[in-house]
Design a protein around this motif. Structure first.
Motif: not given
Length: 451
Positions: A354, A371, A373-374, A400
């Motif tokens: 993230p 990115l 959110e994972l 993701i």
């Protein structure tokens, strides 16, 4: 599909004579996959050789190269492994595309690498496949890389699989070995979401040709088709002509010649649906609307064109359209968003975390992104998932969320592979970091999105 035929002229490898055969315009796009040394290139070479799809000078070169290595029989993998590094190392590195035909069907085959280091090339080769031939060595059975490739194929939505249990001659054509491998893989394929009628297993010897083009007398216990027989007869899903029209713009054509002073056309390949004169279309992401005044092709103007065809579309209005825009039917449009929920196959050595900044290449458009959110990592070996992992490592698959600097017009990958897929690129080095699929994941990966 159609029953119309065309002719194909080939050179017979034994005599050098020109042979002309009728070829159906029915097309099958397929890919090979599997672990290292499972014999993919040899199998492809055998298909090309035994269907007489090899030019005489190519075969002579293979004979000479094989003799120089002290081999008594030609190494048919050399017909496919064209890079110097591939020939020297005896492995496939790049995706090798080969085209061949029989009286029943035309084929476009992507021979993809087996080494885990080149999984990104396997993703590339399989991304447009309607069927994948996954090889295993009869002596080794289903391996970790076999399961990884099967998961990637399921993720990409490849609808049909063939498990070729290769080197069956090395286990003395033992039926029990074949049965054990077949049952293990079929169970794994079921867990990936494949139905039994979508998976076929065939015992083959690519080196000697058993069950490749013709059925082998050395496997009397096997009653199924030879590989080529199956490839010629397997049902092929037609291009999505009934889907909403989509065409990413690749080029804006403005010749500005005396004969065409006002010509302005938008060239690209139709990824889904049909476009016809008079259709109302929308230009995304801007949202401007117009009607189609003309559809040009290299063979002249046509009243309508369908998915898979490269065309130049002319509109009634003079709009601001550039490379990277998408023409779509005005009735059902892609969603325009700056937030992408997607499944990604991470293909880089450095981990994805993230906060990572990347470039998103969607069709012909490239935008900055981060990115945010994972949410999950998928375990392709155990067919399970881990929630909120710290990072994705090389060849791992995860869920993701990306925020893009500019809005993108996207569909779910399940609806349109072209407008529903993207690449992640390193902004400083320009290297490919990952391949992403927009929307809800396919098969067992769907459980990873449950929050």
């Amino acid at each position: 599909m159609t029953d119309e035929t065309e002719t194909l002229t080939r050179t017979a490898p034994d005599s050098g004579a020109q042979v002309t055969l009728p070829v159906h315009t029915d097309l099958l796009r397929l890919a090979t996959a599997g672990s290292v040394d499972d014999g993919k290139s040899t199998l492809v070479g055998r298909l090309l050789h035994d269907t007489k799809s090899v030019l005489a000078d190519q075969l002579d070169a293979v004979h000479r190269a094989s003799a120089d290595r002290g081999m008594s029989t030609p190494d048919l993998s050399l017909l496919v492994d064209g890079l110097r590094a591939e020939r020297e190392q005896g492995i496939t590195i790049d995706v090798a595309y080969r085209y061949f035909a029989t009286p029943k069907r035309t084929f476009v085959l992507a021979d993809t690498p087996g080494h885990v280091q080149y999984t990104r090339n396997t993703v590339t080769g399989a991304s447009t496949a309607q069927l994948a031939v996954l090889l295993v060595d009869a002596r080794k059975g289903v391996l970790e890389q076999t399961r990884r490739h099967a998961a990637v194929l399921a993720l990409l939505g490849v609808p049909r699989l063939v498990l070729a249990v290769n080197k069956i001659d090395m286990v003395d054509f033992d039926e029990s070995v074949y049965t054990r491998i077949s049952e293990e893989f079929t169970e794994h394929a079921r867990a990936l979401g494949y139905t039994d009628d979508a998976v076929v297993t065939i015992p083959v010897s690519a080196l000697h040709g058993d069950n490749v083009v013709e059925r082998s007398e050395r496997t009397p216990w096997y009653s199924g088709p030879a590989l080529l027989e199956h490839l010629e007869t397997v049902p092929v899903a037609p291009d999505p002509h009934d889907a909403p029209f989509r065409m990413p713009v690749q080029y804006v054509i403005r010749p500005r010649t005396a004969d065409h002073p006002d010509y302005r056309g938008y060239a690209g390949q139709i990824s889904a649906g049909v476009v016809a004169e008079g259709d109302e279309v929308v230009v995304l992401p801007a949202g401007a609307r117009s009607r189609v005044s003309k559809v040009d092709t290299p063979d002249g103007s046509v009243a309508r064109a369908a998915a898979g065809r490269s065309v130049t579309v002319l509109l009634e209005d003079d709009l601001d359209i550039s490379r990277g825009d998408i023409l779509a039917t005005a009735e059902t449009t892609p969603r325009v968003t700056d937030e992408l929920d997607a499944t990604v196959c991470w293909l880089a050595e450095k981990p994805l975390q993230p906060g990572t900044r990347v470039l998103v290449k969607h069709g012909a458009r490239t935008v900055q992104a981060m990115l945010t959110e994972l949410s999950a990592r998928f375990d392709e070996q155990e067919l399970s998932h881990v929630d909120t992992p710290d990072a994705l490592q090389l060849n791992e698959i995860g869920r993701i969320r990306l925020r893009t600097a500019e809005p993108l017009p996207v569909d779910d990958y399940a609806d349109d592979k072209r407008t529903g897929s993207f690449l992640l690129i390193d902004p400083s080095e320009g290297t490919t970091l990952g391949a992403g699929l927009v929307g809800t994941p396919l098969g067992p990966l769907a459980s990873a999105v449950a929050q």
